[in-house]
Design a protein around this motif. Structure first.
Motif, PDB file in Angstrom:
ATOM      1  N   THR A 370      56.802  51.426  22.757  1.00 55.18           N
ATOM      2  CA  THR A 370      57.772  52.307  23.396  1.00 55.18           C
ATOM      3  C   THR A 370      59.195  51.817  23.185  1.00 55.18           C
ATOM      4  O   THR A 370      59.442  50.617  23.101  1.00 55.18           O
ATOM      5  CB  THR A 370      57.523  52.449  24.907  1.00 55.18           C
ATOM      6  OG1 THR A 370      58.464  53.380  25.437  1.00 55.18           O
ATOM      7  CG2 THR A 370      57.650  51.132  25.641  1.00 55.18           C
ATOM      8  N   GLN A 371      60.101  52.764  23.072  1.00 52.37           N
ATOM      9  CA  GLN A 371      61.514  52.392  23.009  1.00 52.37           C
ATOM     10  C   GLN A 371      62.170  52.659  24.369  1.00 52.37           C
ATOM     11  O   GLN A 371      63.378  52.546  24.503  1.00 52.37           O
ATOM     12  CB  GLN A 371      62.231  53.160  21.893  1.00 52.37           C
ATOM     13  CG  GLN A 371      62.122  54.659  22.015  1.00 52.37           C
ATOM     14  CD  GLN A 371      62.979  55.365  20.998  1.00 52.37           C
ATOM     15  OE1 GLN A 371      64.129  55.688  21.274  1.00 52.37           O
ATOM     16  NE2 GLN A 371      62.441  55.610  19.828  1.00 52.37           N
ATOM     17  N   ARG A 372      61.345  53.045  25.343  1.00 51.44           N
ATOM     18  CA  ARG A 372      61.902  53.289  26.684  1.00 51.44           C
ATOM     19  C   ARG A 372      61.159  52.428  27.713  1.00 51.44           C
ATOM     20  O   ARG A 372      60.335  52.911  28.476  1.00 51.44           O
ATOM     21  CB  ARG A 372      61.741  54.764  27.052  1.00 51.44           C
ATOM     22  CG  ARG A 372      62.715  55.653  26.329  1.00 51.44           C
ATOM     23  CD  ARG A 372      62.942  56.957  27.044  1.00 51.44           C
ATOM     24  NE  ARG A 372      61.812  57.850  26.935  1.00 51.44           N
ATOM     25  CZ  ARG A 372      61.188  58.397  27.955  1.00 51.44           C
ATOM     26  NH1 ARG A 372      61.543  58.091  29.192  1.00 51.44           N
ATOM     27  NH2 ARG A 372      60.184  59.220  27.777  1.00 51.44           N
ATOM     28  N   LYS A 425      67.419  42.431  13.173  1.00 55.77           N
ATOM     29  CA  LYS A 425      66.334  43.381  13.505  1.00 55.77           C
ATOM     30  C   LYS A 425      64.970  42.724  13.448  1.00 55.77           C
ATOM     31  O   LYS A 425      64.744  41.815  12.653  1.00 55.77           O
ATOM     32  CB  LYS A 425      66.339  44.556  12.529  1.00 55.77           C
ATOM     33  CG  LYS A 425      67.667  45.245  12.384  1.00 55.77           C
ATOM     34  CD  LYS A 425      68.023  46.015  13.622  1.00 55.77           C
ATOM     35  CE  LYS A 425      69.357  46.722  13.470  1.00 55.77           C
ATOM     36  NZ  LYS A 425      69.857  47.256  14.716  1.00 55.77           N
ATOM     37  N   GLY A 426      64.091  43.233  14.266  1.00 56.67           N
ATOM     38  CA  GLY A 426      62.687  42.824  14.185  1.00 56.67           C
ATOM     39  C   GLY A 426      62.338  41.572  14.958  1.00 56.67           C
ATOM     40  O   GLY A 426      61.190  41.159  14.960  1.00 56.67           O
ATOM     41  N   GLN A 427      63.338  40.923  15.632  1.00 51.02           N
ATOM     42  CA  GLN A 427      62.961  39.724  16.388  1.00 51.02           C
ATOM     43  C   GLN A 427      62.570  40.112  17.812  1.00 51.02           C
ATOM     44  O   GLN A 427      63.103  41.072  18.385  1.00 51.02           O
ATOM     45  CB  GLN A 427      64.050  38.657  16.362  1.00 51.02           C
ATOM     46  CG  GLN A 427      65.401  39.098  16.836  1.00 51.02           C
ATOM     47  CD  GLN A 427      66.380  37.930  16.964  1.00 51.02           C
ATOM     48  OE1 GLN A 427      65.971  36.787  17.101  1.00 51.02           O
ATOM     49  NE2 GLN A 427      67.659  38.238  16.916  1.00 51.02           N
ATOM     50  N   GLY A 441      59.269  40.012  13.146  1.00 48.21           N
ATOM     51  CA  GLY A 441      58.208  40.745  12.447  1.00 48.21           C
ATOM     52  C   GLY A 441      58.433  40.770  10.938  1.00 48.21           C
ATOM     53  O   GLY A 441      59.556  40.612  10.455  1.00 48.21           O
ATOM     54  N   PHE A 442      57.341  40.974  10.203  1.00 50.32           N
ATOM     55  CA  PHE A 442      57.433  41.041   8.742  1.00 50.32           C
ATOM     56  C   PHE A 442      58.052  42.369   8.321  1.00 50.32           C
ATOM     57  O   PHE A 442      57.830  43.397   8.950  1.00 50.32           O
ATOM     58  CB  PHE A 442      56.044  40.934   8.109  1.00 50.32           C
ATOM     59  CG  PHE A 442      55.279  39.709   8.539  1.00 50.32           C
ATOM     60  CD1 PHE A 442      55.859  38.455   8.445  1.00 50.32           C
ATOM     61  CD2 PHE A 442      53.992  39.815   9.041  1.00 50.32           C
ATOM     62  CE1 PHE A 442      55.163  37.309   8.836  1.00 50.32           C
ATOM     63  CE2 PHE A 442      53.279  38.685   9.439  1.00 50.32           C
ATOM     64  CZ  PHE A 442      53.873  37.428   9.334  1.00 50.32           C
ATOM     65  N   ASN A 443      58.796  42.294   7.234  1.00 46.85           N
ATOM     66  CA  ASN A 443      59.379  43.512   6.681  1.00 46.85           C
ATOM     67  C   ASN A 443      58.833  43.660   5.258  1.00 46.85           C
ATOM     68  O   ASN A 443      59.511  43.349   4.282  1.00 46.85           O
ATOM     69  CB  ASN A 443      60.913  43.372   6.694  1.00 46.85           C
ATOM     70  CG  ASN A 443      61.603  44.645   6.288  1.00 46.85           C
ATOM     71  OD1 ASN A 443      60.997  45.717   6.285  1.00 46.85           O
ATOM     72  ND2 ASN A 443      62.883  44.545   5.927  1.00 46.85           N
TER      73      ASN A 443
HETATM   74  N1  ATP Z   1      62.023  42.234  10.256  1.00 47.26           N
HETATM   75  C1  ATP Z   1      62.996  42.967   9.749  1.00 47.26           C
HETATM   76  N2  ATP Z   1      63.767  42.473   8.772  1.00 47.26           N
HETATM   77  C2  ATP Z   1      64.761  43.196   8.251  1.00 47.26           C
HETATM   78  N3  ATP Z   1      65.075  44.439   8.637  1.00 47.26           N
HETATM   79  C3  ATP Z   1      64.353  44.997   9.599  1.00 47.26           C
HETATM   80  C4  ATP Z   1      63.281  44.288  10.207  1.00 47.26           C
HETATM   81  N4  ATP Z   1      62.751  45.088  11.143  1.00 47.26           N
HETATM   82  C5  ATP Z   1      63.439  46.240  11.122  1.00 47.26           C
HETATM   83  N5  ATP Z   1      64.399  46.192  10.187  1.00 47.26           N
HETATM   84  C6  ATP Z   1      65.344  47.269   9.880  1.00 47.26           C
HETATM   85  O1  ATP Z   1      65.884  47.765  11.105  1.00 47.26           O
HETATM   86  C7  ATP Z   1      65.985  49.176  11.117  1.00 47.26           C
HETATM   87  C8  ATP Z   1      65.245  49.756  12.298  1.00 47.26           C
HETATM   88  O2  ATP Z   1      63.870  49.449  12.172  1.00 47.26           O
HETATM   89  P1  ATP Z   1      62.719  50.371  12.800  1.00 47.26           P
HETATM   90  O3  ATP Z   1      62.804  51.764  12.320  1.00 47.26           O
HETATM   91  O4  ATP Z   1      61.465  49.644  12.563  1.00 47.26           O
HETATM   92  O5  ATP Z   1      63.123  50.286  14.312  1.00 47.26           O
HETATM   93  P2  ATP Z   1      62.507  51.057  15.559  1.00 47.26           P
HETATM   94  O6  ATP Z   1      62.644  50.127  16.695  1.00 47.26           O
HETATM   95  O7  ATP Z   1      61.139  51.541  15.258  1.00 47.26           O
HETATM   96  O8  ATP Z   1      63.518  52.243  15.711  1.00 47.26           O
HETATM   97  P3  ATP Z   1      63.321  53.642  16.473  1.00 47.26           P
HETATM   98  O9  ATP Z   1      62.629  53.331  17.763  1.00 47.26           O
HETATM   99  O10 ATP Z   1      64.700  54.124  16.658  1.00 47.26           O
HETATM  100  O11 ATP Z   1      62.499  54.481  15.548  1.00 47.26           O
HETATM  101  C9  ATP Z   1      65.418  49.630   9.783  1.00 47.26           C
HETATM  102  O12 ATP Z   1      66.489  49.864   8.911  1.00 47.26           O
HETATM  103  C10 ATP Z   1      64.608  48.463   9.283  1.00 47.26           C
HETATM  104  O13 ATP Z   1      64.567  48.384   7.891  1.00 47.26           O
END
Ligand code: ATP
Length: 541
Positions: A370-372, A425-427, A441-443
């Motif tokens: 969830t994002q909320r 992002k992703g931490q 997380g892995f990208n």
């Molecule tokens: N581990 C990571 N390494 C590098 N870039 C990342 C990583 N995780 C996410 N990103 C980048 O961050 C941005 C947002 O990622 P993502 O779409 O997965 O987020 P989200 O939380 O699912 O967003 P939303 O809820 O708005 O859909 C993307 O451009 C993605 O490429």
């Protein structure tokens, strides 16, 4: 009693008489000295006292020398102590040898208030190991302290070193409460990206990897057996990327499992459609409810099977793991404000709660995202069921508690997700088995994920091909040969050898042959969809 009193009185008289006698002798001796030397009374008194002191010292000296001679230099411990304290008082020798202190840690912990000003971290109890991104200290606290004293003051320790709290990670040793394992990073966590892991690393990881830890090692959970996970984080923080990485790792390393995906964001999880028993891209609560119903029915069937084997005293059945992954789950618990809408939301909430709870014993693991992460977005009854929690950046401690649990900040060495850098992002904070780990997380590249998806699909196809011929398998083959997405019951029944002119009866016999496959309806008639037949075959209903 009277006898005792009388005896005491007699002793008193005897002592008084003795004292008078001694005084008389002393007066006589002094008078004789005075007469002999012709001195005044004060001079006679001073001279006599001085002579007695000198005599006493001489006797003590002679006795000590004799004792040393007889005892071969051995001295009673009290004598050692007296001598040592006398000597120390005179400043002649150090009473206790100095403990060599590890200055940096001693100063840091004293300043932070984790140890007392008089306490030290002994240099001989510190080891330092370099890691890719910093160094790991392993040391023992003084005997009056435990690791909790450091944990409570970790912010202050970071302050002493002039770094942020996230530069430090405290690990607790299971063998000694005084042992501290403290990781200190040279730069803020994940300042530089780690390369995505190779297949071999993922396959050999003990469990399911979810990302890298701050030192670049793979980090994750030991298993998803009897476990479900809640992943939360604000929009654009990297949840979808992280879950794509997780599914890729599952496909590579978790063996055979059935995947049910509900893509609430419509195209976040589409990459894995080919590997799914059921894939839906929808934000409609009815679709969520329908999937929950399907999985609950599967779970109930597994429970019944368990009961059956227990009743017959057979070994526990092994079920194929099932994963139900839902992106943006908050959508499905929302109501439109009407009484009917609220009732519907409550019904869905109860079904979801039961599924997550039941999943633990029936081999069905749910992963909700969830994002909320607000109090009401995911009902507390549902979220309290999750064993693993993962929280990416959120902007309030309240949201962090929704994601990680209300009592999260009272756990060992918690990490506050509000302090994460939202630009990296992703931490996120992974909270599993009572331990918090900061991970990223892995990208994976799309190409890598496609490769894994295709390989898995080919393997799944082979398994299906190799399985014994069943009416379900025949139905799939016939539809694929005819390139049909949908087939009417009246058309399929004779193909499977049902000779029955009554359409209703033929339909019932067909349903019995295709045990549990849901019926569908097109504009003209009732029948079966190829996707449903394939899903049923894959899941081995
Ligand atoms: N581990 C990571 N390494 C590098 N870039 C990342 C990583 N995780 C996410 N990103 C980048 O961050 C941005 C947002 O990622 P993502 O779409 O997965 O987020 P989200 O939380 O699912 O967003 P939303 O809820 O708005 O859909 C993307 O451009 C993605 O490429």
């Amino acid at each position: 009693m009277a006898k005792q009193k009388k005896q005491q009185e007699e002793e008193l008289y005897a002592q008084a008489a003795g004292a008078i006698g001694t005084l008389a002798i002393a007066a006589g001796v002094l008078a004789a000295i005075k007469d002999k030397l012709g001195l005044s009374w004060p001079a006679t008194l001073a001279l006599t006292a001085g002579a007695l002191v000198a005599l006493g010292y001489g006797v003590w000296k002679a006795r000590t020398a004799l004792l040393r001679l007889w005892g071969g230099g051995k001295q009673p411990s009290t004598a050692v102590k007296q001598e040592a304290s006398l000597a120390a008082a005179d400043g002649l020798l150090e009473a206790v040898p100095e403990i060599p202190a590890y200055t940096e840690l001693t100063e840091a912990l004293r300043t932070a208030g984790a140890i007392d000003k008089a306490e030290v971290i002994r240099a001989d109890e510190v080891t330092i190991a370099p890691v890719l991104t910093g160094q790991r200290y392993d040391f023992l606290l003084p005997k009056t302290r435990t690791v909790q004293d450091v944990q409570k003051r970790l912010d202050n320790v970071a302050g002493y070193f002039g770094v942020s709290r996230l530069h430090l990670a405290l690990e607790r040793s299971r063998d000694n409460e005084r042992r501290v394992q403290l990781l200190k990073l040279d730069a803020p966590p994940f300042s530089a990206a780690f390369p995505a892991p190779a297949r071999r690393e993922i396959e050999t990881f003990a469990g399911v990897p979810l990302g890298h830890d701050v030192t670049g090692q793979l980090a994750g959970v030991p298993t998803f057996d009897k476990a479900s996970m809640l992943i939360a984080g604000m929009s654009q923080m990297g949840k979808t990327t992280l879950i794509n990485g997780l599914i890729t790792c599952l496909l590579l390393a978790y063996g055979e499992f059935d995947l049910y995906l509900l893509d609430g964001k419509i195209c976040g999880l589409i990459t894995f459609e080919k590997n799914c028993v059921r894939y839906e891209a929808s934000d409609d609560p009815a679709v969520f409810e329908n999937m929950v119903d399907e999985l609950s029915a599967r779970g109930k069937g597994r429970y019944q099977r368990k009961q059956e084997v227990k009743r017959n005293r057979q070994p526990d059945p092994k079920f194929k793991p099932v994963f139900f992954i839902v992106d943006e789950v908050a959508n499905f618990f929302a109501d439109d404000g009407t009484t009917k809408g609220k009732e519907k939301a409550q019904r869905i909430e109860e079904k979801a709660r039961k599924l997550v709870a039941m999943a633990l014993e029936s081999g069905i693991s749910t992963i909700f995202m969830t994002q909320r992460p607000d109090r009401d977005a995911i009902p507390v009854k549902v979220r309290s069921q999750f064993v693993y929690r993962l929280c990416l950046y959120v902007d309030s401690t309240g949201s962090a508690k929704v994601a990680l649990g209300d009592s999260y900040f009272e756990t060992v060495a918690p990490i506050n997700p509000t302090q994460l850098n939202p630009d990296i992002k992703g931490q996120g904070v992974l909270f599993a088995g009572g331990t918090s780990t900061l991970i990223r997380g892995f990208n994976f590249s799309d190409e890598f994920m496609w490769e894994v998806v295709d390989e898995t699909a080919a393997r799944q196809h082979q398994v299906l091909e190799a399985s014994p011929e069943t009416p379900l398998k025949t139905a799939i083959r016939l539809m694929q040969e005819r390139e049909l997405e949908f087939i009417r019951s009246a058309e399929l029944a004779p193909l499977l050898g049902i000779e029955e002119s009554d359409e209703g009866k033929a339909g019932t016999k067909l349903a019995a042959l295709l045990k549990g496959v849901p019926k569908s309806r097109n504009s003209a008639a009732r029948g079966y969809r190829l996707d449903d037949l394939v899903a049923a075959a894959k899941s081995g209903l």
